[in-house]
Every structure is written in C-alpha cells, then in structure tokens.
Motif scaffolding. Structure first.
Motif, PDB file in Angstrom:
ATOM      1  N   LEU A   1      -5.863   1.992  -7.868  1.00  0.00           N
ATOM      2  CA  LEU A   1      -6.433   0.781  -8.902  1.00  0.00           C
ATOM      3  C   LEU A   1      -7.709   0.974  -9.376  1.00  0.00           C
ATOM      4  CD1 LEU A   1      -5.706  -2.066  -6.150  1.00  0.00           C
ATOM      5  CD2 LEU A   1      -4.286  -1.145  -8.115  1.00  0.00           C
TER       6      LEU A   1
ATOM      7  N   ASN B   1     -10.445  -0.894 -12.260  1.00  0.00           N
ATOM      8  CA  ASN B   1     -10.675  -2.148 -12.933  1.00  0.00           C
ATOM      9  C   ASN B   1      -9.682  -3.425 -12.812  1.00  0.00           C
ATOM     10  OD1 ASN B   1     -12.396  -3.599 -14.812  1.00  0.00           O
ATOM     11  ND2 ASN B   1     -11.212  -3.098 -16.371  1.00  0.00           N
ATOM     12  N   THR B   2      -9.168  -3.394 -11.658  1.00  0.00           N
ATOM     13  CA  THR B   2      -8.398  -4.436 -11.064  1.00  0.00           C
ATOM     14  C   THR B   2      -8.448  -4.673  -9.458  1.00  0.00           C
ATOM     15  OG1 THR B   2      -5.908  -5.385 -11.400  1.00  0.00           O
ATOM     16  CG2 THR B   2      -6.408  -2.893 -11.077  1.00  0.00           C
ATOM     17  N   ARG B   3      -7.874  -5.764  -9.258  1.00  0.00           N
ATOM     18  CA  ARG B   3      -7.774  -6.047  -7.804  1.00  0.00           C
ATOM     19  C   ARG B   3      -6.564  -7.274  -7.632  1.00  0.00           C
ATOM     20  NH1 ARG B   3     -13.083  -8.970  -5.609  1.00  0.00           N
ATOM     21  NH2 ARG B   3     -11.683  -8.848  -3.556  1.00  0.00           N
ATOM     22  N   LEU B   4      -6.144  -7.203  -6.305  1.00  0.00           N
ATOM     23  CA  LEU B   4      -5.202  -8.220  -5.897  1.00  0.00           C
ATOM     24  C   LEU B   4      -5.761  -9.753  -5.807  1.00  0.00           C
ATOM     25  CD1 LEU B   4      -3.330  -6.350  -3.046  1.00  0.00           C
ATOM     26  CD2 LEU B   4      -2.370  -6.938  -5.252  1.00  0.00           C
ATOM     27  N   ARG B   5      -4.915 -10.584  -6.362  1.00  0.00           N
ATOM     28  CA  ARG B   5      -5.317 -12.127  -6.323  1.00  0.00           C
ATOM     29  C   ARG B   5      -4.208 -12.665  -5.441  1.00  0.00           C
ATOM     30  NH1 ARG B   5      -8.648 -15.700  -8.986  1.00  0.00           N
ATOM     31  NH2 ARG B   5      -8.998 -14.014 -10.435  1.00  0.00           N
TER      32      ARG B   5
ATOM     33  N   ASP C   1       0.817  -1.278  -0.068  1.00  0.00           N
ATOM     34  CA  ASP C   1      -0.117  -0.105   0.118  1.00  0.00           C
ATOM     35  C   ASP C   1       0.917   1.202  -0.132  1.00  0.00           C
ATOM     36  OD1 ASP C   1      -2.286  -1.587   0.076  1.00  0.00           O
ATOM     37  OD2 ASP C   1      -2.562  -1.616   2.231  1.00  0.00           O
TER      38      ASP C   1
ATOM     39  N   SER D   1      -7.193  -2.509 -17.465  1.00  0.00           N
ATOM     40  CA  SER D   1      -6.867  -2.338 -16.036  1.00  0.00           C
ATOM     41  C   SER D   1      -5.854  -1.297 -15.739  1.00  0.00           C
ATOM     42  CB  SER D   1      -6.767  -3.552 -15.044  1.00  0.00           C
ATOM     43  OG  SER D   1      -7.682  -4.744 -15.545  1.00  0.00           O
TER      44      SER D   1
ATOM     45  N   LEU E   1      -1.830  -8.344  -9.435  1.00  0.00           N
ATOM     46  CA  LEU E   1      -2.799  -7.664  -9.910  1.00  0.00           C
ATOM     47  C   LEU E   1      -3.539  -8.368 -10.831  1.00  0.00           C
ATOM     48  CD1 LEU E   1      -1.894  -3.747  -9.537  1.00  0.00           C
ATOM     49  CD2 LEU E   1      -3.683  -4.998  -8.307  1.00  0.00           C
TER      50      LEU E   1
END
Length: 522
Positions: free
Chosen positions: A64, A66-70, A58, A425, A417
C-alpha cells in the motif's frame, strides 16, 4: 501471525458436554486450519478463480502506498426506530429477535418482543428490584411478527392467532409458534425442516442446561426432533451463554454455533465472557465448544465479549462482536472477519454501528443482529437501549426503554481503502491467477464540492515481475470517475481479459478521491 494466534488461543474446557455423539474435536481443527493458513501465505501464487477479493485481505494485498484501510461506520436510518410501539399490546421496551429475507415469502420477516421494564424499589440488601424479569409484568410481554417489502417500511399484519382485549386483530404470536433460537436453513433439502428452532432449559449459574431442536415448514407450526435434547451439559453448570446458531457454514461444510463461553462470565479460568465455536454435521450432534476469541493487550481491562452474530459472505465469515464495557456499562458491535470461521481478525477496534447521543433510544447499548444482505445493501438491525444497569433504569423512570434500529452499508462496504486528494494512492496485489473475461471493481467516488477533487481510478495488470502487461498499463487504463458497485474495468475501451486467464498476474490500482471496496473477475 502472532496476533492471529493470540486471537484464537483459548482456555481448556472445564466441562464435558453430553451430546448424542461428539462429532469432531474442534481443537484439532483449530490447529489444522492454522497450519493451512500459514502454508497458503507462503505459496506465492493465489488461485482466486472468480471469487470476490477484499482489500482487507492480507493474502491478496501486497503493498500500500499513500493509503490505508478504513472501517466504514454503517449509516443509521433517519427514521429510527423502524418499529414504533404504537399498538396497545406493545410497551416501551421493544427488542428485535431476528430478521431474515424470507425466500419463501419474498419479503423481509421480523420477530420482536415488546413489554416493559421498571424499577420496583429495593430489596433487603439495598439492591434495586427490576420488574419485568420472571414476574407478572414479564408475563405481559408479547412476541410479534412484522413484514416488509424493502426492509425499511414495516407492516404489522393481523395474524389472527392470539386474542388481546377480546380481539384477534393483532400481530401477536402464540407461545407454540415461538422459539428462542430461530433460523431459515437454506441448506436444508426437506421443506418440512426449512426453519429450525431451538429452546433452552436451565441457566448459566444453575446445574445443567439442555437444548431441544424443532423443525417447521413455515416458522409457525413446529415439530420436535424425536430424540431431544440435542445438547445436554449434564450436572455441570450451564456453559452455553448467549448463542448464535448461525446455520450452515459453506467454508467448513458444517453447521456452526457461536456462543458466549466460560459459563456466562463465571469461568474460574478467565472470570469474564469470551467467544467459543461449536460444530455439527446435522444440527443434532454437536462438538464441545472451544474458545476462539478472548481479550488481548489491546483491549481495555473491562472488555468482555457478549455475543457474536455472524454471516457467511463471499467466502468469508463476517461477525459483529458485541463489546461489553463492564465499567461503562455499554454494548457496541465491532467488525471482525475470518477465512475459516475460527481465526478472527480484530484489527478494527471501533464500533461499526455507533451508539446514539445522550437522550437517544440507543445511547447506552446497541445489540446488533446478524447482517442481512439484500440487493446492493447490507442491513444491520439492532436493539438499542438507553439503560443497561438497574441504577440507570431507576434514574430514568418511565423514560427507560428500548427500540429497534437499522443501519445500512453498501454492498461489500464494511472496509475500504481510502484514496488521497491530490496524489495517487496505490495498492498492489500479490500474484494470482483468475478465471473470467472481465474485471469488476466496487468503488465509491468522493463528493466533489468543498473538499475532494475529481475521482480518478486506473487499473493496471502486471506480470509476475511487476511489469505492466502489454495493453494493460497505466496509460492504457480508462479512468474511472464515478461511484459504481459493479464497474467493468476497461483499457482503451476494451474489457476482455480472457487472454490472461490462468496466468500469474497482479493488479496495481492507482486512485484518488475514491474508496475501494472489492474486485472480482467474472
């Protein structure tokens, strides 16, 4: 910030541990580190130098779109278990002790134990008797060594050290070569102390627990530290539960141990297992363990923390937190990470290595070891079992067992990401300055057929006002279209960014049909 604070607040210790000297008050360090982290967040300009940056951080990611962490689940080896119980001295219960890539030998080195656990009827209280713990069956258990060039295919060398059925052609280790806790200390400058081992006396429930320290040049011949024990809990109950003597912490410049705290679940404060940290400047003088990870409102009420193997990784402490579900009687590892080895982020509440299906050798408990980084891959070795409770052991009969598995991630591949399919994204970083002449990106392109579309990743360099620097805008960026663990980013065929070195800049990465792992200036 409140979630970070909750992750490390612990209970006040209710014992005084007797050591040679208390090296420092770790509690004071906790508060100091927290204040430091807070001030760093508000600094506005992050001097990252040439350190690798991860998108789960962070402090480097600003926005961010149109994306997120996986969390990326490690891929199990198809041929698991990697160690087959195929020797007369090996039993159905085979468990990994440690795995390292031994720099001295130039190969992977594993120690494992093998034997049997069986149910032996019931006692006068109606409880199932477990055979294989402190009895004649336990005495038949052996500790062995295996070697590998690639970490996947293992050989069992004839060490010639222990006689079994009239022959020394086996890989069994003598008792004198075995230490319950073992590490290769690459920080050590004395070759005679390259390997360090510890043995523990006492139990969690009894009064008193001590640890003795040993040194070795090769991991076979050990010399005791002359003033053992290095840890002595006195006449209090043994507090140090399952412990990971993790070795040298390059961030805090100290040796570190992570342990299951609170008397192995018997604490009168929490009544369940939590994780503590202790520190030492020399592996001899240890601080009092301080609780740093405890359950919170996002955990199930039966959650306990059984163990925390850790790895220093690119300026971070990476951990595999063993989650023990006491109601379901299962263990599985969750990925946690920390800048200082104290304040751990637990945002991913799912296993990084998944237990197997019913009937698999690792269907019930999966005890992950410290990850091993080798080349472009991260190896996670683990002990998998199909039983945890005596009731399961009794029900399975001779089908009960344990084996050693391997799961693999690509380099930097713990978290990524995720890019969308049709629209871009976008991730934009906070302002930073760097050192280096090129920008390197670690990414994986999506597979094309029956799902994704072509991979397209473009990197812009922005100034402090989010305006593209001339020559480094979206239209200048050469699209990245394939998987590459170390892709050199270019703009109209040019990769040199040295003119921007030391200046405040940001990155804006637009991507689709790709996973982003990390970036680095070099």
């Amino acid at each position: 910030m409140n979630s970070l604070l909750r992750s490390w607040q612990g209970t006040k210790p209710n014992t005084v541990m007797k050591t040679k000297t208390t090296y420092r008050n770790l509690g004071a360090c906790l508060a100091g580190s927290f204040l430091f982290a807070t001030s760093a967040l508000g600094a506005g300009l992050n001097p990252i130098g040439s350190e690798k940056q991860f998108f789960f951080d962070d402090e480097i990611v600003e926005t961010l779109e149109n994306t997120r962490l996986r969390l990326n689940v490690a891929e199990k080896l198809a041929d698991n278990p990697v160690i087959k119980a195929d020797r007369p001295w090996e039993g159905s219960d085979t468990r990994v002790g440690f795995v390292i890539f031994d720099e001295r030998l130039g190969k992977f080195r594993m120690r494992y134990s093998s034997g049997e656990f069986r149910s032996g009827g019931r006692n006068e209280k109606g409880e199932i008797i477990v055979l294989g713990e402190g009895d004649d069956l336990a005495k038949q258990r052996v500790t062995c060594e295996a070697w590998s060039d690639d970490g996947i295919h293992w050989e069992k060398p004839n060490l010639g050290l222990v006689e079994f059925n009239g022959s020394k052609d086996n890989n069994i280790l003598p008792a004198a070569a075995i230490r319950g806790y073992f590490m290769e200390d690459l920080h050590e400058t004395d070759p005679a102390k390259r390997y360090k081992g510890l043995t523990r006396k006492g139990s969690y429930s009894g009064n008193g627990m001590t640890f003795d320290l040993y040194y070795s040049p090769d991991g076979y011949d050990w010399k005791p530290y002359e003033n053992n024990p290095i840890i002595d809990t006195g006449d209090q109950k043994g507090r140090w539960g399952p412990t990971d003597f993790a070795g040298w912490d390059p961030v805090r410049k100290t040796y570190v141990a992570y342990l299951e705290n609170n008397y192995h679940m018997h604490s009168k404060y929490l009544h369940h297992r939590s994780i503590a940290r202790a520190e030492s400047p020399d592996m001899i003088h240890w601080s009092e363990p301080e609780t740093i990870i405890r359950t919170d409102d996002l955990d199930y009420p039966d959650t306990e923390f059984y163990h925390l193997p850790t790895l220093p990784y690119e300026g971070w402490t990476i951990g595999l937190l063993w989650i023990f579900s006491t109601t379901n009687t299962t263990h599985e590892p969750h990925f946690v990470f920390s800048r200082d080895g104290i304040h751990f982020d637990r945002r991913f509440r799912e296993p990084i290595v998944r237990r197997g299906d019913h009937g698999d050798f690792d269907s019930v408990s999966l005890y992950a070891n410290r990850p091993v980084v080798h080349g472009d891959e991260i190896f996670i070795y683990y002990t998998g079992t199909n039983w945890r409770s005596p009731e399961q052991l009794e029900a399975l009969g001779d089908q009960a067992g344990a084996g050693i598995g391997l799961a693999i991630l690509p380099r930097d591949g713990f978290v990524s990401l995720e890019g969308a399919r049709a629209d871009y994204s976008v991730v934009t970083t906070r302002s930073f300055n760097f050192t280096g002449s090129q920008l390197h990106l670690n990414l994986r392109a999506a597979l094309q057929q029956w799902g994704a579309e072509p991979c397209d990743v473009r990197v812009e360099i922005l100034d402090g006002r989010h305006t593209p620097v001339s020559g480094f805008g979206f239209e200048d960026a050469d699209p990245i279209t394939a998987t590459d663990l170390d892709h050199v980013v270019t703009w109209r065929g040019q990769s040199d960014v040295s003119a921007l070195e030391g200046q405040p800049v940001r990155l804006r990465i637009s991507f689709k049909n790709a996973k982003l792992y990390a970036f680095q200036f070099r």
